[in-house]
Write a protein that holds these residues in place. Structure first.
Motif, mmCIF file in Angstrom:
data_model
loop_
_atom_site.group_PDB
_atom_site.id
_atom_site.type_symbol
_atom_site.label_atom_id
_atom_site.label_comp_id
_atom_site.label_asym_id
_atom_site.label_seq_id
_atom_site.Cartn_x
_atom_site.Cartn_y
_atom_site.Cartn_z
ATOM 1 N N MET A 1 -19.235 -37.227 88.130
ATOM 2 C CA MET A 1 -18.792 -36.865 89.656
ATOM 3 C C MET A 1 -18.055 -38.169 89.884
ATOM 4 O O MET A 1 -18.545 -39.202 89.840
ATOM 5 N N ASN A 2 -16.870 -37.909 90.840
ATOM 6 C CA ASN A 2 -15.992 -39.276 91.231
ATOM 7 C C ASN A 2 -16.203 -39.456 92.585
ATOM 8 O O ASN A 2 -16.269 -38.571 93.416
ATOM 9 N N ILE A 3 -16.538 -40.666 92.845
ATOM 10 C CA ILE A 3 -16.810 -41.036 94.377
ATOM 11 C C ILE A 3 -15.903 -42.022 94.705
ATOM 12 O O ILE A 3 -15.680 -43.232 93.844
ATOM 13 N N LEU A 4 -15.187 -41.998 95.823
ATOM 14 C CA LEU A 4 -14.233 -43.305 96.453
ATOM 15 C C LEU A 4 -15.277 -43.834 97.630
ATOM 16 O O LEU A 4 -15.548 -43.125 98.399
ATOM 17 N N VAL A 5 -15.225 -45.129 97.614
ATOM 18 C CA VAL A 5 -16.247 -46.010 98.428
ATOM 19 C C VAL A 5 -15.013 -46.979 99.132
ATOM 20 O O VAL A 5 -14.424 -47.558 98.482
ATOM 21 N N VAL A 6 -14.965 -46.639 100.379
ATOM 22 C CA VAL A 6 -14.011 -47.429 101.216
ATOM 23 C C VAL A 6 -14.824 -48.253 102.249
ATOM 24 O O VAL A 6 -15.378 -47.970 103.077
ATOM 25 N N ASP A 7 -14.489 -49.568 101.984
ATOM 26 C CA ASP A 7 -15.156 -50.648 102.748
ATOM 27 C C ASP A 7 -14.598 -52.060 103.056
ATOM 28 O O ASP A 7 -14.031 -52.443 101.828
ATOM 29 N N ASP A 8 -14.187 -52.715 104.033
ATOM 30 C CA ASP A 8 -13.698 -53.920 104.093
ATOM 31 C C ASP A 8 -14.669 -55.198 103.578
ATOM 32 O O ASP A 8 -14.082 -56.172 103.326
ATOM 33 N N ASN A 9 -15.851 -54.742 103.362
ATOM 34 C CA ASN A 9 -16.836 -55.965 102.798
ATOM 35 C C ASN A 9 -16.982 -55.761 101.521
ATOM 36 O O ASN A 9 -17.550 -54.875 101.093
ATOM 37 N N SER A 10 -16.431 -56.851 100.535
ATOM 38 C CA SER A 10 -16.899 -56.685 99.182
ATOM 39 C C SER A 10 -18.174 -56.643 98.597
ATOM 40 O O SER A 10 -18.521 -55.958 97.668
ATOM 41 N N ILE A 11 -19.171 -57.179 99.704
ATOM 42 C CA ILE A 11 -20.586 -57.172 99.187
ATOM 43 C C ILE A 11 -21.105 -55.679 99.314
ATOM 44 O O ILE A 11 -21.881 -55.351 98.388
ATOM 45 N N ILE A 12 -20.748 -55.266 100.246
ATOM 46 C CA ILE A 12 -21.107 -53.585 100.420
ATOM 47 C C ILE A 12 -20.509 -52.717 99.523
ATOM 48 O O ILE A 12 -21.169 -51.796 98.593
ATOM 49 N N LEU A 13 -19.160 -53.021 99.154
ATOM 50 C CA LEU A 13 -18.325 -52.386 97.924
ATOM 51 C C LEU A 13 -19.189 -52.388 96.620
ATOM 52 O O LEU A 13 -19.332 -51.610 95.748
ATOM 53 N N ASN A 14 -19.490 -53.810 96.271
ATOM 54 C CA ASN A 14 -20.198 -54.151 95.124
ATOM 55 C C ASN A 14 -21.591 -53.559 95.196
ATOM 56 O O ASN A 14 -22.015 -52.649 94.066
ATOM 57 N N ASN A 15 -22.508 -53.471 96.252
ATOM 58 C CA ASN A 15 -23.694 -53.010 96.126
ATOM 59 C C ASN A 15 -23.718 -51.478 96.086
ATOM 60 O O ASN A 15 -24.507 -50.829 95.150
ATOM 61 N N LEU A 16 -22.729 -50.704 96.735
ATOM 62 C CA LEU A 16 -22.848 -49.409 96.588
ATOM 63 C C LEU A 16 -22.197 -48.969 95.412
ATOM 64 O O LEU A 16 -22.822 -47.814 94.618
ATOM 65 N N THR A 17 -21.427 -49.918 94.658
ATOM 66 C CA THR A 17 -20.879 -49.284 93.396
ATOM 67 C C THR A 17 -22.002 -49.437 92.343
ATOM 68 O O THR A 17 -22.325 -48.455 91.328
ATOM 69 N N VAL A 18 -22.476 -50.416 92.429
ATOM 70 C CA VAL A 18 -23.816 -50.771 91.414
ATOM 71 C C VAL A 18 -24.918 -49.758 91.793
ATOM 72 O O VAL A 18 -25.285 -48.726 90.766
ATOM 73 N N LEU A 19 -25.332 -49.441 92.803
ATOM 74 C CA LEU A 19 -26.333 -48.263 93.189
ATOM 75 C C LEU A 19 -25.601 -46.725 92.759
ATOM 76 O O LEU A 19 -26.623 -46.131 91.953
ATOM 77 N N LEU A 20 -24.570 -46.319 92.952
ATOM 78 C CA LEU A 20 -24.214 -44.961 92.538
ATOM 79 C C LEU A 20 -23.803 -45.035 91.215
ATOM 80 O O LEU A 20 -24.384 -43.948 90.646
ATOM 81 N N SER A 21 -23.427 -45.998 90.607
ATOM 82 C CA SER A 21 -23.266 -45.984 89.113
ATOM 83 C C SER A 21 -24.628 -46.012 88.349
ATOM 84 O O SER A 21 -24.727 -45.137 87.190
ATOM 85 N N ASN B 1 -8.653 -37.454 91.813
ATOM 86 C CA ASN B 1 -9.715 -36.471 92.123
ATOM 87 C C ASN B 1 -10.960 -37.142 92.441
ATOM 88 O O ASN B 1 -11.490 -37.709 91.594
ATOM 89 N N PHE B 2 -11.287 -36.962 93.781
ATOM 90 C CA PHE B 2 -12.577 -37.259 93.961
ATOM 91 C C PHE B 2 -13.526 -36.064 94.605
ATOM 92 O O PHE B 2 -12.916 -35.239 95.247
ATOM 93 N N ASP B 3 -14.770 -36.287 94.282
ATOM 94 C CA ASP B 3 -15.721 -35.334 94.653
ATOM 95 C C ASP B 3 -16.353 -35.777 96.164
ATOM 96 O O ASP B 3 -17.253 -34.909 96.753
ATOM 97 N N LEU B 4 -16.477 -37.190 96.538
ATOM 98 C CA LEU B 4 -16.924 -37.451 97.706
ATOM 99 C C LEU B 4 -16.369 -38.670 98.113
ATOM 100 O O LEU B 4 -16.083 -39.531 97.081
ATOM 101 N N VAL B 5 -16.096 -39.019 99.237
ATOM 102 C CA VAL B 5 -15.392 -40.113 99.660
ATOM 103 C C VAL B 5 -16.476 -40.758 100.901
ATOM 104 O O VAL B 5 -17.092 -39.888 101.583
#
Length: 127
Positions: free
Chosen positions: A1-21, A44-48
């Protein structure tokens, strides 16, 4: 499943990427709504998962963009806010979000929510 995470904070982007991955999801990121709108058109994304307050195009504007496009309208959206979930109904129509969560997120509740939203939404599996 493909997820797009949108946030202007690079730390949050990284943390959510690691968690979801770590839970088996494929994650793409965007640093603001305009960047995300381009990614949505080209992938194609399944969740944003969208942050509320961002430069250029905020989370409410991005969600409106998603809901107004026939191809994108069915994608579940998790809206993240530091303003408090109770404030969001005063800002916009909350029915455009599938879920609203407060930041900072509680990891296990967040993963449970992601799993719950992705069960009925298997766009990539049917393509």
């Amino acid at each position: 499943m493909n997820i797009l995470v949108v946030d202007d904070n690079s730390i949050i982007l990284n943390n959510l990427t690691v968690l979801l991955s770590a839970h088996g999801y494929f994650v793409n990121t965007a640093c603001h709504g305009l960047d995300a709108s381009e990614a949505l058109v080209n992938n194609n994304f399944d969740l944003v998962i969208i942050d509320h307050l961002m430069p250029i195009m905020n989370g409410i504007q991005l969600t409106k963009y998603i809901r107004q496009h026939e191809i994108l309208a069915g994608i579940p959206v998790i809206f993240m806010t530091t303003q408090g979930k109770s404030a969001v109904p005063y800002l916009c129509d909350i029915k455009m979000f599938d879920a609203i969560i407060d930041k900072p997120i509680e990891e296990q509740s967040f993963i449970n929510l992601v799993n719950e939203l992705l069960i009925p939404n298997s766009r990539s599996q049917s393509l």
